[in-house]
Design a protein around this motif. Structure first.
Motif, mmCIF file in Angstrom:
data_model
loop_
_atom_site.group_PDB
_atom_site.id
_atom_site.type_symbol
_atom_site.label_atom_id
_atom_site.label_comp_id
_atom_site.label_asym_id
_atom_site.label_seq_id
_atom_site.Cartn_x
_atom_site.Cartn_y
_atom_site.Cartn_z
ATOM 1 N N ILE A 98 0.813 -1.234 -0.094
ATOM 2 C CA ILE A 98 0.080 -0.157 -0.155
ATOM 3 C C ILE A 98 0.872 1.085 -0.093
ATOM 4 N N ASP A 99 0.695 2.400 -0.702
ATOM 5 C CA ASP A 99 1.254 3.643 -0.891
ATOM 6 C C ASP A 99 0.937 4.141 0.550
ATOM 7 N N VAL A 100 1.989 5.064 0.945
ATOM 8 C CA VAL A 100 1.985 5.675 1.985
ATOM 9 C C VAL A 100 0.987 7.163 2.144
ATOM 10 N N ASP A 101 0.550 7.498 1.033
ATOM 11 C CA ASP A 101 0.034 8.650 0.688
ATOM 12 C C ASP A 101 -1.477 8.527 0.897
ATOM 13 N N LEU A 102 -2.017 7.509 1.286
ATOM 14 C CA LEU A 102 -3.326 6.992 1.463
ATOM 15 C C LEU A 102 -4.034 7.389 0.241
ATOM 16 N N GLN A 103 -3.394 7.265 -0.946
ATOM 17 C CA GLN A 103 -4.450 7.234 -2.307
ATOM 18 C C GLN A 103 -5.211 5.997 -2.304
ATOM 19 N N ASP A 104 -4.650 4.771 -1.881
ATOM 20 C CA ASP A 104 -5.436 3.574 -1.721
ATOM 21 C C ASP A 104 -6.181 3.584 -0.236
ATOM 22 N N GLN A 201 -12.370 3.792 -5.502
ATOM 23 C CA GLN A 201 -11.866 5.178 -6.344
ATOM 24 C C GLN A 201 -10.533 5.485 -5.524
ATOM 25 N N ARG A 202 -9.814 6.069 -6.191
ATOM 26 C CA ARG A 202 -8.410 6.405 -6.057
ATOM 27 C C ARG A 202 -8.637 7.875 -5.382
ATOM 28 N N ALA A 203 -8.023 8.073 -4.083
ATOM 29 C CA ALA A 203 -8.213 9.471 -3.541
ATOM 30 C C ALA A 203 -7.147 10.251 -3.987
ATOM 31 N N PRO A 204 -7.102 11.524 -3.304
ATOM 32 C CA PRO A 204 -6.000 12.588 -3.789
ATOM 33 C C PRO A 204 -4.960 12.019 -2.679
ATOM 34 N N ARG A 205 -3.598 12.520 -2.882
ATOM 35 C CA ARG A 205 -2.664 12.475 -1.939
ATOM 36 C C ARG A 205 -2.686 13.199 -0.695
ATOM 37 N N ILE A 206 -2.578 12.380 0.421
ATOM 38 C CA ILE A 206 -2.941 13.281 1.773
ATOM 39 C C ILE A 206 -1.637 14.442 1.991
HETATM 40 MG MG MG Z 1 0.431 8.234 -4.825
#
Ligand code: MG
Ligand code: UDP
Length: 315
Positions: A98-104, A201-206
């Motif tokens: 999982i990406d750290v930017d919470l886009q997932d 749905q892919r969220a924007p970067r936190i």
């Molecule tokens: Mg990302």
């Protein structure tokens, strides 16, 4: 439900000091639910040679939270290498990159686990909406999948990132693939296994900014195509044959014209066009050959995919 199973999250991080804290906060709720279901959780961060305060933030987490482990790379090896290291080191019965930017979005993880509990060995997170990505990125992604799936031997599922759940058996299979240049999306697809898909749905970067510039994405795309298909090499055989055939008929035509209509000298333009065209075609052909030769070269060197300087936590 009592279970002594462990879920490992594999989290590659590169210059993400602003995202590490919010990531854990954003995950807290879902992690609580996972633990309430009786699973143990392992959070395996792979610090991909960050040059900011990421490592400090992570080691501080290790001191506070027993679930956190950190692999510290000796330099930036790229996300594919970071994922590989994470899969090699994770101890869980199921692994979730999982990406750290919470886009997932964390909520989706619960659905991934549901499908896994039903017996699926791979559960893909499928992006239904890429509105948070730029227009260019969406268009290039579409073309990338089109090309790859036209030429690749094993299809790469479209709009599926690295966010997914894989069972221990899949991770073990991935570990057996010896190649050094790793296009993870392709490798994931290549190993197969029973697969389910969960839409999200892919969220924007936190926080922070994307680490993938257009040039990096372009290179990743080339990597994807050349690691899973030799079609670009074969293309030149056909193109060569087609051009040779054309040239043959053109020669016949010229002979015919000279014999029937008499000699005519002009032809400078057609000559030049033919020479330039063939020169260009040959250069491209050599370039493609070189691309594959380069891959062979890096593979035979047998250098490791990544180098870990230190490991923190997890004792
Ligand atoms: Mg990302
Ligand atoms: N990442 C990494 N090494 C790199 C580039 C990126 O480990 O060389 C990590 C990054 O920290 C993030 C994930 O890969 O957790 C996805 O990166 P990013 O969000 O920048 O990609 P995007 O979502 O824009 O495709």
């Amino acid at each position: 439900m009592a279970s002594d199973k462990t879920l490992s999250f594999v989290i590659p991080v590169y210059n993400e000091e602003a995202a590490v804290g919010p990531f854990l906060d954003g995950m807290a709720d879902v992690l609580g639910q996972i633990e309430a279901r009786g699973y143990r959780v392992e959070l395996l961060f792979v610090d991909d040679g960050s040059r900011d305060g990421t490592l400090a933030a992570l080691t501080e987490l290790v001191a506070r939270d027993r679930r956190v482990r950190v692999l510290e790379f000796s330099r930036n090896f790229g996300k594919e290498a970071a994922l590989t290291a994470g899969l090699d080191a994770a101890r869980g019965d199921a692994l979730i990159p999982i990406d750290v930017d919470l886009q997932d979005p964390p909520q989706v993880i619960l659905q991934l686990i549901d499908a896994w509990e039903q017996g699926y060995e791979v559960v893909l997170g499928h992006r239904t909406d890429r509105a948070s990505d730029s227009l260019l990125k969406r268009a290039s992604a579409r073309w990338f999948y089109r090309v790859v799936n036209a030429v690749a031997d094993t299809p790469v599922p479209e709009n599926v990132g690295d966010f997914r759940l894989i069972d221990r058996c899949v991770a073990d299979a991935l570990k057996r693939l010896p190649e050094r240049r790793r296009f993870m999306k392709g490798l994931f697809a290549w190993v197969g296994f029973r697969t389910a898909v969960v839409d999200y749905q892919r969220a924007p970067r936190i926080a922070g900014t994307t680490k993938f510039s257009g040039w990096k994405l372009w290179n990743l795309a080339l990597e994807g195509i050349t690691s899973f298909s030799t079609a670009p090499l074969r293309l030149w055989t056909y193109l060569g044959a087609a051009v040779a055939l054309l040239a043959f008929f053109y020669a016949l035509y010229i002979v015919f014209r000279v014999l029937w209509l008499g000699v005519d000298l002009p032809g400078y333009a057609s000559l030049l066009v033919a020479v330039l065209f063939m020169g260009g075609v040959q250069l491209i052909g050599i370039g493609v050959l070189g691309e594959y030769l380069g891959r062979v070269y890096t593979e035979v060197k047998q250098r490791p995919t990544y180098i870990v300087r230190r490991e923190h936590g997890g004792q």
